[in-house]
Design an enzyme around this catalytic site. Structure first.
Site, short mmCIF file in Angstrom:
data_model
loop_
_atom_site.label_atom_id
_atom_site.label_comp_id
_atom_site.label_asym_id
_atom_site.label_seq_id
_atom_site.Cartn_x
_atom_site.Cartn_y
_atom_site.Cartn_z
N HIS A 75 2.08 1.77 -3.22
CA HIS A 75 1.07 3.05 -3.83
C HIS A 75 1.62 4.30 -3.71
O HIS A 75 1.01 5.29 -3.83
CB HIS A 75 -0.30 2.96 -3.12
N ASP A 98 0.88 -1.16 -0.06
CA ASP A 98 0.06 -0.21 0.00
C ASP A 98 0.91 1.44 0.05
O ASP A 98 2.10 1.35 -0.47
CB ASP A 98 -0.87 -0.30 1.13
#
Length: 451
Positions: free
Chosen positions: A305, A282
Site C-alpha cells: 500500500h 499493506d
C-alpha cells in the site's frame, strides 16, 4: 589493554569530529530549500509559523553523528577478540524446526543481559521454533548484539498467544542494542491470514493477530541486514523508541496477506530507515502519531500500500507527526504511492513533510492526501465533521512515474480545515489530478496540475 582504551576513545572522537563536515553540503541544500518555501511562497502557499517550526537540521546532524558512533561500535564488535560470545545452543536450543526452543532463547538472553561489557548473543545457522517471547531490559551491557545467522520461526499454533495476542517477539526497554543478520525472522503468518476478519469480512474488524517483532522503549538501536517474512500482522514495529537505525532489511509477505505492514513507526523520534526492500500486503512503511524526525531513503516498495503517514485522528484522537523525509524510493505495483491519511473528527497535525526523488511504476494512487479517510462500515464515522487533523507544509519534489488509475494526484482535504502549504516541485506523472480544499503551489515542471 588499560592503556589502549583511552587511545581508542580518542580515535573514535577524532573520526566523529571530522565526519561532520561530510554532511554540511547536503544539509545546506535542504536548508536553502526550506528557506525558499518560507520566503517565496509563504503567502501563496499558506506555510505558517517561523523557521523554528521546520525540522532542526542541527538535530538531524546530531542524529547522523549518532549513526556514525553506532557504525564504529559495530566494527569494533566484529574485530575485537575481547567480546564475550554466548550461543542459544549453549542453553539447550535444538534448532531442528520442531523442538520448542523458547526457554533456551530466554535463558541465553538472561545471561547476555546480565553480563557487563560488550557481548554477542549468537543464533547459529539453524531453524529455531520460538513461541511468544520478550527480551527485557534494562541490561548491564552497554554494547549488546544479537547476531542471527539462522531462522527464528513462529509456532503455527494460535493458542500459544492466549496471554498476549499482540506480540510474538518483543525487545522491551533495551539500550545500545544491535540486532543483525544475515538470518531470517519468519512469522509463519498463513494461519492468521486465513482467519483474518478482513479475509472473512466480519465486523467489527480490529487487531486480531500479533506483530512479529516489536521494539518498545529501546534507545540507541540498530537493526540491520535481516530478512523478515510472512508476519502474522505487522512485521517490524518501533514503538516509543529513540535514536534508531534500520537498514539493509528485506521484508516480504504475499500481496494478499492482510495488515502485514513492513516497518511501522509509532511514538518514535530520530529514526532512519534506509537501503531496504519491502513488499507486503499493506504499507511498506507506516508512520503514526508521536513520531518525529523520521528519515527514509533508498527504499524499494512493492507490492503493498505504499509509504503512509497515518492513519491519524481515529475515534476523535489528537495525533501529531512532524519532520518526516522520504528521500529516494522506487515504488512499484502498489495501491498507493506516498500517502497521508487522516480521519474526520480527530485533531492534531501532520506537518513539515518532504517526499523527494521518488519513482512510481504502475501505482494506483501515486500521490494522495486523504483527510476524509474512513476504513470502516460504520457510516456514522464517515460523515462530514468540523474537526480534522491539520495537514500542513508538505513538499513533493522530483517525483515521476505512472499511475494505473485516472488520477495520479489526489488531494481530498477537509472543508473545515483545508490542507495548507502543499508544494509540487518538478513532478511528472501521467493521468490527471483531483483536488479539493487545498492551498497549493507549483515550482518547476509539474504535470498534472489541479484544475
Amino acid at each position: 589493554m588499560a592503556l589502549m582504551r583511552p587511545l581508542l576513545l580518542f580515535c573514535v572522537l577524532l573520526v566523529l569530529s571530522l565526519s561532520s563536515s561530510c554532511y554540511s553540503s547536503s544539509f545546506q541544500e535542504n536548508s536553502l530549500l526550506h528557506s525558499y518555501v518560507d520566503d517565496a511562497h509563504r503567502e501563496a502557499t499558506g506555510f505558517y509559523g517561523s523557521g523554528a517550526a521546520h525540522p532542526s537540521y542541527m538535530s538531524i546532524l546530531e542524529n547522523l553523528k549518532f549513526s556514525d558512533r553506532i557504525n564504529l561500535r559495530t566494527r569494533l564488535f566484529s574485530t575485537s577478540s575481547s567480546v564475550k560470545k554466548v550461543s542459544v545452543d549453549d542453553f539447550g536450543a535444538k534448532g531442528n524446526g520442531a523442538a520448542d526452543d523458547t526457554q533456551a532463547f530466554q535463558k541465553a538472553w538472561k545471561t547476555a543481559c546480565s553480563s557487563s561489557g560488550a557481548l554477542v548473543l549468537l543464533v547459529p545457522k539453524k531453524n529455531y521454533l520460538v513461541k511468544p517471547i520478550t527480551f527485557s531490559g534494562p541490561c548491564k551491557s552497554d554494547q549488546l548484539t544479537m547476531q542471527i545467522y539462522g531462522t527464528i520461526e513462529a509456532s503455527g499454533d494460535r493458542s500459544v498467544y492466549s496471554k498476549d495476542l499482540n506480540h510474538w517477539i518483543m525487545f522491551d526497554n533495551v539500550r545500545n542494542l544491535l540486532v543483525q543478520g544475515p538470518g531470517t525472522i519468519n512469522g509463519n503468518g498463513q494461519i492468521w491470514w486465513q482467519n483474518s476478519c478482513k479475509r472473512k469480512q466480519t465486523k467489527p474488524c480490529g487487531t486480531q493477530a500479533p506483530t512479529a517483532v516489536t521494539f518498545y522503549k529501546c534507545n540507541n538501536l540498530v537493526v540491520k541486514n535481516l530478512k523478515f517474512q510472512d508476519a502474522q500482522q505487522m512485521h517490524v514495529s518501533f514503538e516509543e523508541c529513540a535514536n534508531v537505525q534500520a537498514l539493509y532489511l528485506t521484508v516480504t509477505a504475499p500481496e494478499t496477506s492482510p495488515n502485514t505492514d513492513g516497518i511501522h513507526v509509532a511514538n518514535t523520534q530520530n529514526i532512519t530507515i534506509s537501503k531496504s526492500n519491502i513488499g507486503t500486503g499493506d504499507d511498506c512503511i507506516s508512520i503514526v502519531s508521536g513520531s518525529q524526525n523520521v528519515q527514509a531513503s533508498s527504499i524499494t516498495c512493492g507490492p503493498g500500500h505504499g509509504i503512509s503517514i497515518g492513519s491519524l485522528g481515529k475515534g476523535g484522537s489528537e495525533d501529531h507527526v512532524s519532520q518526516v523525509t522520504v528521500n529516494g524510493a522506487k515504488i512499484s505495483g502498489t495501491t498507493n504511492g506516498i500517502r497521508i491519511k487522516t480521519w474526520q473528527g480527530g485533531s492534531g497535525m501532520a506537518s513539515n513533510i518532504a517526499f523527494q526523488n521518488i519513482e512510481m511504476n504502475d501505482v494506483t494512487n501515486p500521490i494522495i492526501i486523504d483527510q476524509n479517510y474512513c476504513d470502516t462500515s460504520d457510516e456514522g464515522q464517515c460523515k462530514q465533521q468540523s474537526k480534522a487533523v491539520k495537514v500542513q507544509n508538505v513538499l513533493y519534489q522530483n517525483i515521476r512515474g505512472t499511475s494505473t488509475s485516472k488520477d495520479a494526484i489526489t488531494f481530498d482535504c477537509s472543508k473545515s480545515i483545508p490542507c495548507q502549504g502543499i508544494v509540487l516541485q518538478n513532478v511528472q506523472l501521467d493521468k490527471g489530478a483531483e483536488c479539493s480544499n487545498v492551498n497549493l503551489a507549483y515550482k518547476g515542471n509539474v504535470s498534472p496540475r489541479c484544475a
